[in-house]
Write a protein that holds these residues in place. Sequence first.
Motif, short mmCIF file in Angstrom:
data_model
loop_
_atom_site.label_atom_id
_atom_site.label_comp_id
_atom_site.label_asym_id
_atom_site.label_seq_id
_atom_site.Cartn_x
_atom_site.Cartn_y
_atom_site.Cartn_z
N ILE A 236 0.84 -1.20 0.00
CA ILE A 236 0.00 0.00 0.00
C ILE A 236 0.87 1.24 0.00
N LYS A 237 1.93 1.23 0.79
CA LYS A 237 2.84 2.38 0.86
C LYS A 237 3.42 2.70 -0.51
N ASP A 238 3.90 1.68 -1.23
CA ASP A 238 4.49 1.89 -2.55
C ASP A 238 3.47 2.47 -3.53
N LYS A 239 2.24 1.94 -3.49
CA LYS A 239 1.20 2.42 -4.40
C LYS A 239 0.82 3.87 -4.09
N LEU A 240 0.75 4.20 -2.79
CA LEU A 240 0.37 5.55 -2.40
C LEU A 240 1.43 6.57 -2.81
N VAL A 241 2.69 6.23 -2.60
CA VAL A 241 3.77 7.15 -2.99
C VAL A 241 3.69 7.45 -4.49
N THR A 242 3.43 6.42 -5.29
CA THR A 242 3.30 6.61 -6.74
C THR A 242 2.12 7.52 -7.07
N LYS A 243 1.00 7.29 -6.42
CA LYS A 243 -0.19 8.09 -6.69
C LYS A 243 0.00 9.55 -6.25
N ILE A 244 0.58 9.75 -5.09
CA ILE A 244 0.78 11.11 -4.58
C ILE A 244 1.70 11.90 -5.49
N SER A 245 2.75 11.25 -6.01
CA SER A 245 3.70 11.95 -6.87
C SER A 245 3.09 12.38 -8.20
N SER A 246 1.95 11.81 -8.56
CA SER A 246 1.31 12.15 -9.84
C SER A 246 0.08 13.03 -9.66
N LEU A 247 -0.15 13.55 -8.44
CA LEU A 247 -1.31 14.42 -8.23
C LEU A 247 -1.15 15.74 -8.98
N ASN A 248 -2.26 16.29 -9.45
CA ASN A 248 -2.21 17.61 -10.08
C ASN A 248 -2.23 18.69 -9.01
N THR A 249 -2.18 19.95 -9.45
CA THR A 249 -2.09 21.06 -8.52
C THR A 249 -3.25 21.11 -7.55
N GLN A 250 -4.47 20.98 -8.06
CA GLN A 250 -5.65 21.04 -7.19
C GLN A 250 -5.67 19.88 -6.20
N GLU A 251 -5.31 18.71 -6.64
CA GLU A 251 -5.30 17.54 -5.76
C GLU A 251 -4.22 17.66 -4.68
N THR A 252 -3.08 18.22 -5.07
CA THR A 252 -2.01 18.42 -4.09
C THR A 252 -2.44 19.42 -3.03
N LYS A 253 -3.16 20.46 -3.46
CA LYS A 253 -3.70 21.44 -2.51
C LYS A 253 -4.66 20.75 -1.54
N GLN A 254 -5.54 19.90 -2.06
CA GLN A 254 -6.48 19.18 -1.21
C GLN A 254 -5.74 18.28 -0.22
N LEU A 255 -4.67 17.65 -0.69
CA LEU A 255 -3.88 16.78 0.18
C LEU A 255 -3.27 17.57 1.32
N LEU A 256 -2.74 18.74 1.01
CA LEU A 256 -2.13 19.57 2.03
C LEU A 256 -3.17 20.01 3.05
N PHE A 257 -4.33 20.47 2.58
CA PHE A 257 -5.40 20.86 3.49
C PHE A 257 -5.74 19.70 4.43
N SER A 258 -5.85 18.51 3.88
CA SER A 258 -6.21 17.34 4.67
C SER A 258 -5.16 17.02 5.72
N MET A 259 -3.88 17.14 5.37
CA MET A 259 -2.83 16.86 6.33
C MET A 259 -2.80 17.89 7.45
N LEU A 260 -3.05 19.16 7.11
CA LEU A 260 -3.13 20.19 8.15
C LEU A 260 -4.29 19.90 9.09
N GLU A 261 -5.39 19.46 8.53
CA GLU A 261 -6.55 19.09 9.34
C GLU A 261 -6.23 17.90 10.23
N MET A 262 -5.52 16.92 9.70
CA MET A 262 -5.17 15.73 10.48
C MET A 262 -4.24 16.08 11.65
N ILE A 263 -3.33 17.01 11.43
CA ILE A 263 -2.45 17.45 12.53
C ILE A 263 -3.29 18.17 13.59
N ASP A 264 -4.19 19.04 13.14
CA ASP A 264 -5.03 19.80 14.05
C ASP A 264 -5.91 18.88 14.89
N GLU A 265 -6.37 17.76 14.29
CA GLU A 265 -7.26 16.84 14.99
C GLU A 265 -6.50 15.69 15.67
#
Length: 697
Positions: A441-470
């Motif tokens: 799963i880790k290998d697949k996720l790293v591959t998928k994350i590296s191919s995210l577009n700008t909007q998806e990367t922004k969403q990922l960042l927002f989600s990680m900030l939320e996860m830290i906050d929670e």
Amino acid sequence: MKDIIPRKIDPLDHQKESLGEKFRRNNPTETPYAVDSVIYSHAKTHELADFITKHNFINKIVFNLGLFSILILSATFIIISLSIASEIYRFKDSVMSSGYKGMRYLELAKNNLSSFDLEKSSLYFKKSLEEFNNADNKFSKAKLITAPASVIPFASKYEKNAENMIIIGKNISKIGIEVTDFARQNPNSKNDPKETIYKIESRLPQIMQELDKIDISLSKIDTNILDNNIAPKVEKMKVVFPKIKKYVALGNQLSLQLPTITGLAQEKNYLLIFQNNNEMRGTGGFIGSFGILKMKDAEIKDFYVDDIYKLDNPYSKAVAAGKAIYVAPPLPMNPASTGNWALRDSNLDPDFSKTAKNIISFYKTETKYAENNKYPERIDGIISVTPTVLEKILKITGPIKLDDYGITINSGNLLETLQIEVEAGKDKQDSKNPKTILGNIKDKLVTKISSLNTQETKQLLFSMLEMIDEKHMLIYSTDNEIQKIADALNWTGKIDNKPNDDFLMVVNNNFGGGKSSLKVNEDLQQEIIIKEDGSIIKNLTITREHTSDYLYKYYDPWAKREMWLVGINKNYIKIYTPNGSRLIKAEGFENKIDIYNEDGKTVFGSEFSLAPKEKKTAQISYELPFKINPDNNIAKYSLITQKQPGSLGSKLKTIIKIPDGMVTRSFGGNIEKKQESFNGILSTDLFFYLTYSNKNH
């Protein structure tokens, strides 16, 4: 924040218009705008993602750490400055013209920064600085002409307000130029991460200087002579600014640590801890897996995931053989059923800043006995995550197909699918490492994350900030300076210990291996009764409901018996209160109340288990160890309610009863609705206070 909404000015309504409106009416080439804006506490995070999404994975990390607080600044001050644009240039139309143009250019710069057009944003920041410089020059000349009038106190106050707002506008523009020009120099993944880090270090001190100038000018603005619609916004800006400045200062400190964090000076080894919050423990969940992340020269050199029993089992065998020292597990664990204390159970203390030290201690001890020891001896920090983080990521990346296992996982089926596979799937049936699937799963996720577009990367960042906050992600560093910064950013899951503040934290520990914690709903109601003598009684009601049936019966090939994946929630509950709290009564718990001290708190604990579809309520009453002593006839009550890491959030209702004959004077804190009674979901830590006094005071 609210959108900036254009409002055409009625040219017939001249008698009520301000001088700013008059200027705009007489200058039709300038687009007339009225601005209404509100700053929300989390607005700072939403400008950040727009900024860093065009960089490669490592540079995204670098920018996140180094430029976090700079971007907070742009959005916040541009909006506030626009809000008071029509009030700050009341003396000469020429000054107003330059000042208004400067504000309009700031608005355009902000809009282009939000849409990630760095070229245009930089251009408009430079134009705004040019106009504010023009306004400054014209204002200086205007002051010479109107010098006799300036001795009149009322006129002098207006002059000072205008002068200070021009200074604020200039420095906002300078910060914007710094940010956008820096970003434009790093447009792709070919940049050397080391060079990026050193550039951040060199630029942040200049940002701090501009902030200091804004701070001084802001403090000098007299809101008493501002329009009634504008004065509250400026007052809010004065309240918010110290917090913004604090985070920028922390960003500055953090940037100085980037060479250390990213392994520029020395390779860094980070221990990843995967806590299963479907089997809750103090800091998030049972530790079933771990990983090693190695960084050198700001690049990931190695990253692998392994089963926690690869360390725990050899260690337990060494203890049984007398080769390692036996360590008894802490209460409420039963040594007869758990054996020696080990890494998988090292996170019962909900203060992650303390638990992390236990984790590292067990790691160092257990790796000595590991077979085919490939693990680094030195650990420089810990990153802890729960499956909720993976669910958030999968919502953005989409499903992952695991051909070797014949399954596809997504955000909706991750937990059950993964847990069934680990407990009774292909690898376990073949007597292989059942956690091998996590590496896939880790290998697949790293591959998928590296191919995210700008909007998806922004969403990922927002989600990680939320996860830290929670608190689904927690951070610990063995470097004292880095840990202090992480503490200040509230990234470490540290338990708050402010004196004379009421405190509540309800912590659940699921023992017995049942994956049922996320099937249990929890409602908390705390009634705080403040007596006339200032003493405080709290009545806490806890209602827990197991919402599931028995689910997912499977045959465990290692245990050689059938088991339920979701079954009885065998739970021990711990209630953290101010140190010295005195128990009055308790009912509804399974056994007597255990009372002990931990993390500077008095803890009340007991078993509180649930069978599937069962619902129980328990109550506990206790007296706080301090009294409220009025200061100049004004009394203040403060409450901190902390969330358990890994929890999806309990329902929380708070009722505060002040003494008869008293009236509430003010409220504060980070809750949305400030009154004596409030409720919501405890998804993050909450802080609240109120002041009260005699009705006749």
